[in-house]
Write an enzyme that holds these catalytic residues in place. Structure first.
Site, PDB file in Angstrom:
ATOM      1  N   TRP A   9       0.814  -1.208   0.000  1.00  0.00           N
ATOM      2  CA  TRP A   9       0.000   0.000   0.000  1.00  0.00           C
ATOM      3  C   TRP A   9       0.848   1.258   0.000  1.00  0.00           C
ATOM      4  CZ3 TRP A   9      -4.638   0.139  -1.692  1.00  0.00           C
ATOM      5  CH2 TRP A   9      -5.449  -0.991  -1.615  1.00  0.00           C
ATOM      6  N   ASP A  38      -1.798   6.549   6.705  1.00  0.00           N
ATOM      7  CA  ASP A  38      -2.869   5.719   6.154  1.00  0.00           C
ATOM      8  C   ASP A  38      -3.103   4.619   7.183  1.00  0.00           C
ATOM      9  OD1 ASP A  38      -4.457   3.862   4.894  1.00  0.00           O
ATOM     10  OD2 ASP A  38      -3.173   3.629   3.128  1.00  0.00           O
ATOM     11  N   LYS A  76     -12.644  -1.897   5.981  1.00  0.00           N
ATOM     12  CA  LYS A  76     -11.844  -2.912   6.654  1.00  0.00           C
ATOM     13  C   LYS A  76     -12.252  -3.067   8.114  1.00  0.00           C
ATOM     14  CE  LYS A  76      -7.941  -1.955   3.592  1.00  0.00           C
ATOM     15  NZ  LYS A  76      -8.000  -3.206   2.835  1.00  0.00           N
TER      16      LYS A  76
END
Length: 366
Positions: free
Chosen positions: A104, A178, A202
């Site tokens: 990511w 993040d 999530k």
């Protein structure tokens, strides 16, 4: 007659939701609190939805102890969208530094190159994304606009359990995190953060909502190419209602926030998450049949990748798991193996059921 237990869903996102939240959403589907409308039918500017959004924002601020100098924005675009939205708002086309610790953060750094002068200040790529680079080793630039960190790598299973103090490293730039896959699983030290963002799907709710918590002094610096709907200042001034927000996703997130408060809040959830992760990692480490390759001090509490030493047994392992009601354990295609995502909504009983399968499978095939 006893009700059949729902399967345990270990998906990384969209992910499992607390059953009480699903039941409340089902109850409200046709008629929210007697108003004659379901939430999906409401105007985002009507008093009914305004009350839903205000309660969700207030509960999120309370749960994460967000200081008053930070604004909470409910946006769209997901984590991948924020990879562009953040540099368009904060970089001013200048320098930004990234710490690359997995898939990511690597994607984030590549997307930011479209808008800023990107520098990788540290990377664990040589270790195949299995370690956490020590902050003292980071090569930060003096004029960087911000430092980007993915504090939990969903695919690779690497987590920063403590945030770096950039000031102690001689850097006065804001830290951008993040935190999509660990938000609300532990506290956030806001004294070390300028901006945090997280996709909801999530650990919070359903796909469509992105939460941004941004310090007020970072507003008002968007590049001219930044779309109005993605300009943090514009969104903040409009109370996240500049354009139609993801109304149903905000409603579900609000139900999850209420559920978290009823469970005892972030401290209680963190204790549960530590216990769940310890149970699973201890089982993996005690067996010669499985291996987790992430360094112990950087292991994620939320996403646990692991491998069977004999990978020819992968399909048999997954088939056996499905028979036991253990779903979505296949690892990401870029990594392989297995992955168990054990977010807040995954009960300890679910992790115990997975541990029982791990042990039984190893006994039968070892």
């Amino acid at each position: 007659m006893s009700l059949r237990r729902r399967p345990y869903n270990f998906a990384p996102g969209p992910a499992t939701l607390p059953e009480p939240v699903l039941r409340q959403a089902a109850e409200d589907m046709l008629d929210w609190q007697g108003c004659g409308m379901g939430v999906m039918e409401m105007s985002h500017r009507g008093r009914e939805f305004i009350s839903i959004a205000a309660a969700a924002e207030a509960d999120l601020r309370e749960l994460l102890a967000v200081p008053p100098q930070f604004r909470i924005l409910f946006m769209q675009g997901g984590g991948l969208g924020e990879n562009a939205i953040v540099p368009m708002n904060l970089s001013r086309g200048g320098q930004v530094d990234f710490v690359v610790t997995g898939s990511w953060s690597l994607k984030s750094s590549r997307e930011a190159q479209r808008y800023a002068d990107v520098h990788v200040a540290a990377s664990n790529q040589a270790e195949r994304h299995t370690t956490v680079p020590a902050p003292a080793s980071w090569q930060l630039r003096q004029d960087t606009r911000y430092v980007h960190l993915c504090t939990n790598e969903t695919i690779d299973g690497v987590e920063f359990h403590a945030l770096p103090d950039l000031a102690a490293l001689g850097c006065d730039a804001p830290l951008v995190i993040d935190c999509s896959s660990h938000i609300l699983s532990r506290a956030i030290d806001w004294s070390k953060v300028g901006l945090a963002f997280a996709g909801a799907q999530k650990n919070v709710g359903i796909a469509g909502l992105t939460m941004v918590v941004v310090r007020e002094d970072l507003l008002g610096h968007a590049m001219s190419i930044c779309p109005s709907a993605f300009n943090y200042q514009t969104v903040a001034e409009a109370g996240s209602m500049f354009n139609t927000p993801p109304t149903y996703a905000i409603y579900i997130a609000g139900l999850v926030f209420r559920w978290l408060k009823a469970q005892g809040g972030i401290a209680a959830m963190e204790a549960r998450n530590i216990a769940k992760a310890r149970l699973l990692y201890d089982t993996l480490d005690a067996s010669a049949f499985y291996v987790n390759r992430v360094a112990r001090d950087g292991r994620s509490r939320m996403n646990v990748p692991f491998f069977l030493r004999d990978e020819s047994l992968n399909e048999a392992f997954l088939a056996g798991a499905k028979e036991r009601g253990l779903l979505q354990l296949k690892g990401h295609k870029s990594v392989g193996g297995m992955r168990a995502s054990i977010y807040n909504a995954m009960p300890l009983d679910g992790v115990q059921a997975l541990v029982d399968h791990l042990n039984d499978f190893a006994r039968r095939h070892g």
